[in-house]
Design a protein around this motif. Sequence first.
Motif, PDB file in Angstrom:
ATOM      1  N   MET B   1      36.105  35.382  39.029  1.00 25.44           N
ATOM      2  CA  MET B   1      37.154  36.586  38.700  1.00 25.44           C
ATOM      3  C   MET B   1      37.093  37.424  37.405  1.00 25.44           C
ATOM      4  O   MET B   1      36.719  36.489  36.416  1.00 25.44           O
ATOM      5  N   ARG B   2      37.253  38.447  37.208  1.00 27.42           N
ATOM      6  CA  ARG B   2      36.822  39.173  36.134  1.00 27.42           C
ATOM      7  C   ARG B   2      38.206  40.091  35.742  1.00 27.42           C
ATOM      8  O   ARG B   2      38.735  40.920  36.808  1.00 27.42           O
ATOM      9  N   VAL B   3      38.607  40.118  34.787  1.00 28.13           N
ATOM     10  CA  VAL B   3      39.504  41.196  34.231  1.00 28.13           C
ATOM     11  C   VAL B   3      39.176  41.972  33.031  1.00 28.13           C
ATOM     12  O   VAL B   3      38.611  41.663  32.128  1.00 28.13           O
ATOM     13  N   ASP B   4      39.283  43.400  33.200  1.00 23.92           N
ATOM     14  CA  ASP B   4      38.738  44.446  32.436  1.00 23.92           C
ATOM     15  C   ASP B   4      39.768  45.142  31.952  1.00 23.92           C
ATOM     16  O   ASP B   4      40.627  45.797  32.647  1.00 23.92           O
ATOM     17  N   ILE B   5      40.213  45.001  30.522  1.00 23.59           N
ATOM     18  CA  ILE B   5      41.461  45.354  29.983  1.00 23.59           C
ATOM     19  C   ILE B   5      41.038  46.741  29.110  1.00 23.59           C
ATOM     20  O   ILE B   5      41.891  46.996  28.167  1.00 23.59           O
ATOM     21  N   LEU B 226      43.141  34.656  24.895  1.00 21.31           N
ATOM     22  CA  LEU B 226      42.853  35.442  25.987  1.00 21.31           C
ATOM     23  C   LEU B 226      41.451  36.273  26.383  1.00 21.31           C
ATOM     24  O   LEU B 226      41.252  36.547  27.438  1.00 21.31           O
ATOM     25  N   TYR B 227      40.699  35.866  25.263  1.00 28.25           N
ATOM     26  CA  TYR B 227      39.277  36.585  25.347  1.00 28.25           C
ATOM     27  C   TYR B 227      38.591  35.335  26.344  1.00 28.25           C
ATOM     28  O   TYR B 227      37.414  35.735  26.485  1.00 28.25           O
ATOM     29  N   PRO B 230      40.676  34.803  31.981  1.00 28.62           N
ATOM     30  CA  PRO B 230      40.981  36.100  32.789  1.00 28.62           C
ATOM     31  C   PRO B 230      42.443  36.129  32.983  1.00 28.62           C
ATOM     32  O   PRO B 230      42.942  37.270  32.972  1.00 28.62           O
ATOM     33  N   ALA B 233      44.337  36.871  29.832  1.00 32.15           N
ATOM     34  CA  ALA B 233      43.939  38.259  29.323  1.00 32.15           C
ATOM     35  C   ALA B 233      44.991  39.039  29.993  1.00 32.15           C
ATOM     36  O   ALA B 233      45.597  40.021  29.618  1.00 32.15           O
ATOM     37  N   TYR B 254      43.030  47.892  46.140  1.00 27.77           N
ATOM     38  CA  TYR B 254      42.106  48.672  47.170  1.00 27.77           C
ATOM     39  C   TYR B 254      41.682  47.943  48.250  1.00 27.77           C
ATOM     40  O   TYR B 254      40.370  48.015  48.267  1.00 27.77           O
ATOM     41  N   ARG B 315      32.277  43.398  50.553  1.00 27.64           N
ATOM     42  CA  ARG B 315      32.938  43.554  51.823  1.00 27.64           C
ATOM     43  C   ARG B 315      32.039  43.802  52.952  1.00 27.64           C
ATOM     44  O   ARG B 315      30.959  44.187  52.630  1.00 27.64           O
TER      45      ARG B 315
END
Lengths: 430, 430
Positions: B1-5, B226-227, B230, B233, B254, B315
Amino acid sequence: MRVDIGNALDRVATPGVPEDALDRLDDRVADAHARIEEGRAKNEHGYEALNLPETVDTDEIRAAVEPFEDSEYLLNVGIGGSALGAATLSAALDSDVEAYYLDNVDPEWVESILGDVDLSKTAVNVVSRSGTTAETLSNFLVVRDAMESAGVDWTERTWVTTGEEGNLRDLANKHDLPSLKVPDGVPGRFSVLSTVGLAAAALQGHDIDAIVEGAAAAEADLAPSLYESPAYAYGAVAYALDVRGAGINAMMPYEESLETFAEWYAQLWAESLGKDGLGQTPVRALGATDQHSQLQLYRAGPNDKMVTFVRAADREDTPIPETDLEGLSYLGGSSLGELLDAEFEATEASLAAADLPNVRIEIDSVDEYGLGELLYSMEAATVLAGELYDVDTFIQPAVEWGKKAARGLLGGGDFEEADAVADKTTLTIE
Amino acid sequence: MRVDIGNALDRVATPGVPEDALDRLDDRVADAHARIEEGRAKNEHGYEALNLPETVDTDEIRAAVEPFEDSEYLLNVGIGGSALGAATLSAALDSDVEAYYLDNVDPEWVESILGDVDLSKTAVNVVSRSGTTAETLSNFLVVRDAMESAGVDWTERTWVTTGEEGNLRDLANKHDLPSLKVPDGVPGRFSVLSTVGLAAAALQGHDIDAIVEGAAAAEADLAPSLYESPAYAYGAVAYALDVRGAGINAMMPYEESLETFAEWYAQLWAESLGKDGLGQTPVRALGATDQHSQLQLYRAGPNDKMVTFVRAADREDTPIPETDLEGLSYLGGSSLGELLDAEFEATEASLAAADLPNVRIEIDSVDEYGLGELLYSMEAATVLAGELYDVDTFIQPAVEWGKKAARGLLGGGDFEEADAVADKTTLTIE
């Protein structure tokens, strides 16, 4: 329809509206009503939506869908206002025709819907005023292709709902498809009482004249005072609570069949009033379910919310069987409806006990007439609120940026918005 | 999983988080992580939920549902945390077993579900920790009665998921029903990775070990910064944006299949953090659909919001057929998935262009592993946020008032809360 604003008064709630402030606001309601009546009389853009009980031609709508009356399924291909009104009626009323609303372009979901229906028994309604809505036209192309692959003549199973000109109008002319016209002066989110919202209901066998009658009854109640019009009472109080700090409005019907209504309302309220830095944020909730999800926050979180409860006075009920389960004998002999009503009133009172504003909307029952009344009233409430906020209720300019960017990303033209997408600031943690 | 903040930083958005403030917040994250690890090590109430990847017994869950593997339908009778986790997995993953979640007591809706299923091919899972939840037990009594009326032996088709003692435990013992135990230290809204959430998934044929593996991967990523995590973060940035004015958090996947995930998240976030006058209000949204409903408000309304975008990197896709429709040729040769992705990125950029904070969460795909990762990460994010807000994350005291009032109204005892219901302030416009 009845609107009870007792729990929105400042002697109950914080934020709450003082009764003398409500009286002063009523002068503004009178002015707003005059403006609304003027807009309606002149058929101005948007205001025209409130004339639909007189202007909609239900015979024309029935005639357009008549060729499809053998259908067992309906695929409504449209998004936003081209879906939510019709979907609200479909969800609220029982029908033997199963309706699907293709209002998203998620490929796996679209394919799964196409797999669920028998395309040879499916009517397709393609709804786009402009005839160029990317999601709607893409889905239509996919549906048409699926019908061709299944050996179904799509031209025999499709009608279009669109503007006077454009792609879909041309398509209808070329293939001699039944067509309905989206009325010019009616924004999509106000179109449930027009060809856009009523054709699917007609196909599903609902009494669309009764829907219009219910709307006409609510229309007849519009008056230059919030104390005389349930619709205006709701619009004025929601506005008055918002400007006092209730920036969130949880729309919480205690009817599963009105869950889509809450979505329809959320579009109507958000897109009409959310501009110029103003606008209350609608939140879709559902009673009693969300008592076990959102109520903790509503009662004990920041006091920046109002809750709008909606219920029908009458419904079919189911008795709860007697039980010897310990501590539950009180339920036996009661009914699910009584339990739901008790929870409705208990939750309403629990918010009042915590000083939190809430409003109760009641219709007689979830039937065609009641829905017409409710939907028209919410539209009139929104138009009134737009006057009170002094915003341009009937436009939605803020969504254009994203449309251009998406189009640019897909190679549909040169748009600077698309370039901005590539410049995204990233700080990714993985 | 990636979280982009990236789009939550103050050089992009207002409110936004300055990078040096994020660095200072990271010290608090380290402290919070230490507290969380301590709670987990001591199996403290609530913290224990984050140990589920190790403690859940998937063999036991599979064994409990094995007698029902001939079922074509599942009725899950439970509400709130006893429904939403399992419902999230059901909605996200395809199955031949059709699952219904009886999480409301609307009588017409309950009857319509009972009419939709073949009770002789239906497995019933009754889920209530206490065994006294009014809605759940009422629905169970109705379902049991319907089975008896249909000549179906309900004891052959029911399992219970409940605490060590109580009504449902007694019932299971009396009728020799398969039973699963709700783990003591795990609040309902954190129970998706336990017997409560995984049994329905097992019955539906999903790989529950893969769900647990995904969760274990997210667990392994928890770290004192947090860095580096994910999940943290996300929790830290949502908190940091809330205290800077983004009191509303729109959870906008989405993916149609993640619509129920947004509901699950809304319960988790709202009920855990909504207390002591604090707590960000979660709003359930859906891309691309709500671009045509809520986006106008998000972009042009009050800047009191953040948007959380969620998508899967991979998908199944569906090509858009070529077309000669005017102005739409750019869509032909593209695909629904490309259109959806373009809209995702365009909407994200459109918010950033309007200075509005947003966060992107990405999983590889909506499958068992990805869901385990996502759900565990959101739970860890919530626990972290609870530490940062310094609230009691694992309780929900504010809902008790209404429960007592409802019980009193139904004659289930003498409660002063019920008396308050009769004292409602009314101001009714009709």
